[in-house]
Enzyme design. Structure first.
Site, PDB file in Angstrom:
ATOM      1  N   GLU A 170       0.831  -1.218   0.000  1.00 58.96           N
ATOM      2  CA  GLU A 170       0.000   0.000   0.000  1.00 58.96           C
ATOM      3  C   GLU A 170       0.862   1.263   0.000  1.00 58.96           C
ATOM      4  O   GLU A 170       0.580   2.231   0.710  1.00 58.96           O
ATOM      5  CB  GLU A 170      -0.986  -0.027   1.182  1.00 58.96           C
ATOM      6  CG  GLU A 170      -1.935  -1.212   1.113  1.00 58.96           C
ATOM      7  CD  GLU A 170      -3.097  -1.146   2.116  1.00 58.96           C
ATOM      8  OE1 GLU A 170      -3.074  -0.281   3.007  1.00 58.96           O
ATOM      9  OE2 GLU A 170      -4.014  -1.972   1.999  1.00 58.96           O
TER      10      GLU A 170
ATOM     11  N   GLU B 254      -5.996  -8.469  -0.655  1.00 61.27           N
ATOM     12  CA  GLU B 254      -6.609  -8.563   0.678  1.00 61.27           C
ATOM     13  C   GLU B 254      -8.091  -8.290   0.537  1.00 61.27           C
ATOM     14  O   GLU B 254      -8.484  -7.354  -0.161  1.00 61.27           O
ATOM     15  CB  GLU B 254      -6.070  -7.494   1.648  1.00 61.27           C
ATOM     16  CG  GLU B 254      -4.650  -7.663   2.104  1.00 61.27           C
ATOM     17  CD  GLU B 254      -4.243  -6.583   3.120  1.00 61.27           C
ATOM     18  OE1 GLU B 254      -5.108  -5.789   3.565  1.00 61.27           O
ATOM     19  OE2 GLU B 254      -3.048  -6.530   3.460  1.00 61.27           O
TER      20      GLU B 254
END
Ligand SMILES: *[C@@H]1O[C@H](CO)[C@@H](O)[C@H](O)[C@H]1NC(C)=O
Ligand SMILES: *[C@@H]1O[C@H](CO)[C@@H](O)[C@H](O)[C@H]1NC(C)=O
Ligand SMILES: *[C@@H]1O[C@H](CO)[C@@H](O)[C@H](O)[C@H]1NC(C)=O
Length: 462
Positions: free
Chosen positions: A116, A264
């Site tokens: 991220e 995810e």
């Protein structure tokens, strides 16, 4: 083959549905009560996960995985990105140290550069943004020069890379990364036939707007639909809507064939009192429906890209008790830390909803209304409580005057009681600016008013 052999083959195929390689599990280790690495890998195998995704390249885990059929995804930590981008020898060394010793017995499939990265909006973060794609290229060169095949390079990104997501056809990358990072990244992913790795949690948009987004729409249930007025596509669940906004954003930069991997996703099984909808019932419903969709044959895909399979990693193997932030952060697990399931979940996708035993009805699907206090957790260490208390009382604008000798909350002199007063005061004052009732696990929320006599504890009103 004689009769007995045929019988045995039938028996075996009935009792052992094969792991489905579309479904993986994230194995995060931010807990101080987790099972051993050996036991954790054993659990992943008995759960029939098809894949596992790590947040680093832990040598002990990689060695253990070499004896399994699990397809493995590893990660280069964010802080190593800039070095790798700056110097090809560092990239070569990384591959030599972290892949070669276990290759090819450990079935490496995805090598993820950072986590991220584009969500870190700071000076240091901006340096990583700039170095991200060069680091991906360096790692690719390192794999090629060491003759390592079959590993795709990518980087998991969060939904905040988009500045517009609704309707999905309006999907657009943020202007601060679009030309400088996304365009070269998509070029790299397309050229290397790799994937766009996205962390996509319908729980977050739903929890921010539960009045307008039906819970069923987030849980793949019910018959609520939305129609994208520009594309004409019909959406029946929130995840599809999110994924398609990404596909539209990529198309606008000229890339309409890069495949997605959901790096995810999941739903929290518990959380703080104000975290409506975080419960076992919803978590089980979300993950069961998700797995059935992602393992369906033929593949379902999304409205913008029907029929295309999407490899999906559930978050996460265990509840991780050392993650900071709101309570949900510590409750994304599929398993308790003793290895037993938090709820029954078939990762092979063979079980349908009617095959599962009924779940206990959810208690917090409607928001709690009332006062909430933040108090010292039962059994919290008194030395740590005293340190937290001192810390909080020294924060600008905090007043702990009520605890001074002679004042209303001084008696009885007890560290847990004093800490509870300070935690409640702190939380009531700073919740609106993002403070959580956590204090490294020392604090917990309660709906029972801890005030006594003239000592009134400040509360948060939900
Ligand atoms: C690149 O890294 C190698 C090995 O870490 C080091 O020996 C070398 O001096 C570095 N080169 C540059 C240009 O920094
Ligand atoms: C993406 O890759 C495909 C197949 O290699 C190629 O035909 C196409 O031109 C590439 N797209 C772009 C925008 O570079
Ligand atoms: C403290 O209060 C002042 C005045 O109300 C305000 O300007 C300042 O931002 C506050 N500081 C913090 C850390 O909340």
């Amino acid at each position: 083959m004689d009769y007995l052999a045929i019988y045995l083959v039938c028996l075996l195929s009935l009792s052992s549905a094969k792991a489905n390689s579309n479904i993986g599990v994230n194995y995060g280790v931010l807990g101080n009560n987790l099972p051993s690495l050996y036991r954790s890998i054993e659990l992943l195998t008995t759960m029939k996960a098809g894949r596992v995704k790590l947040y680093d390249a832990n040598p002990d885990i990689l060695r253990l995985l070499s004896t399994t059929k699990l397809k493995v995804s590893i990660m280069i930590p964010n802080h190593e990105i800039s070095g790798i981008a700056a110097n090809q020898s560092i990239a070569d060394e990384w591959v030599r140290n972290n892949i070669l010793p276990y290759y090819p017995n450990t079935l490496f499939r995805y090598l993820l550069v950072g986590n991220e990265v584009l969500s870190y909006n700071s000076e240091q973060g901006h340096k990583m943004w700039h170095d991200l794609v060069p680091a991906m290229r360096s790692i690719k060169r390192a794999l090629n020069s060491q003759n390592i095949r079959g590993i795709k390079i990518g980087t998991p990104l969060a939904m905040d890379v988009l500045e517009s997501t609704f309707p999905p056809s309006s999907g657009t990358f943020r202007s601060d990364i679009r030309d400088s990072v996304m365009a070269p990244m998509l070029k790299f992913l397309n050229r290397t036939n790799s994937f766009f790795f996205i962390d996509a949690y319908p729980y977050f948009p739903w929890s921010q707007d539960p009045n307008n987004i039906p819970l069923d729409y987030a849980l793949f249930r019910g018959d609520f639909t939305t129609r994208d007025p520009d594309s004409g596509l019909i959406y029946r669940n929130l995840l599809d809507q999110m994924l398609d906004s990404l596909l539209f954003a990529m198309s606008k930069l000229g890339y309409s064939n890069i495949q997605l991997v959901i790096s995810e996703t999941g739903w929290p099984n518990s959380g703080d009192i104000e975290e409506t909808g975080a419960n076992i019932y919803n978590a089980a419903t979300y993950n069961r429906n998700l797995i059935q969709r992602m393992t369906a044959k033929p593949p379902i895909g999304t409205p913008a890209r029907p029929g295309v399979p999407i490899t999906t990693f559930l978050f996460s193997l265990f509840d991780e008790n050392q993650k900071p932030g709101p309570g949900t952060e510590r409750h994304w697990g599929l398993l308790h830390t003793d290895g037993t399931p938090i709820y029954d979940l078939d990762l092979t996708g063979k079980k349908t909803n009617t095959d599962y035993a009924p779940l206990q009805a959810p208690k917090n699907n409607v928001p709690y209304k009332g006062k909430v206090w933040c108090v010292a957790a039962e059994g919290a260490n008194e030395i740590e409580l005293a340190a937290a208390l001192t810390y909080a009382c020294n924060v600008a604008n905090m007043t702990c005057d009520a605890l001074s000798p002679g004042n209303e909350c001084y008696e009885p002199v007890s560290i847990p009681l004093h800490a509870s007063y300070v935690f409640s005061t702190y939380w009531a004052q700073f919740k609106s600016s993002g403070a959580t009732c956590y204090f490294n696990g020392l604090a917990t929320e309660t709906t029972k008013d801890p005030s006594r006599n003239s000592c009134k504890f400040p509360s948060v009103i939900l």
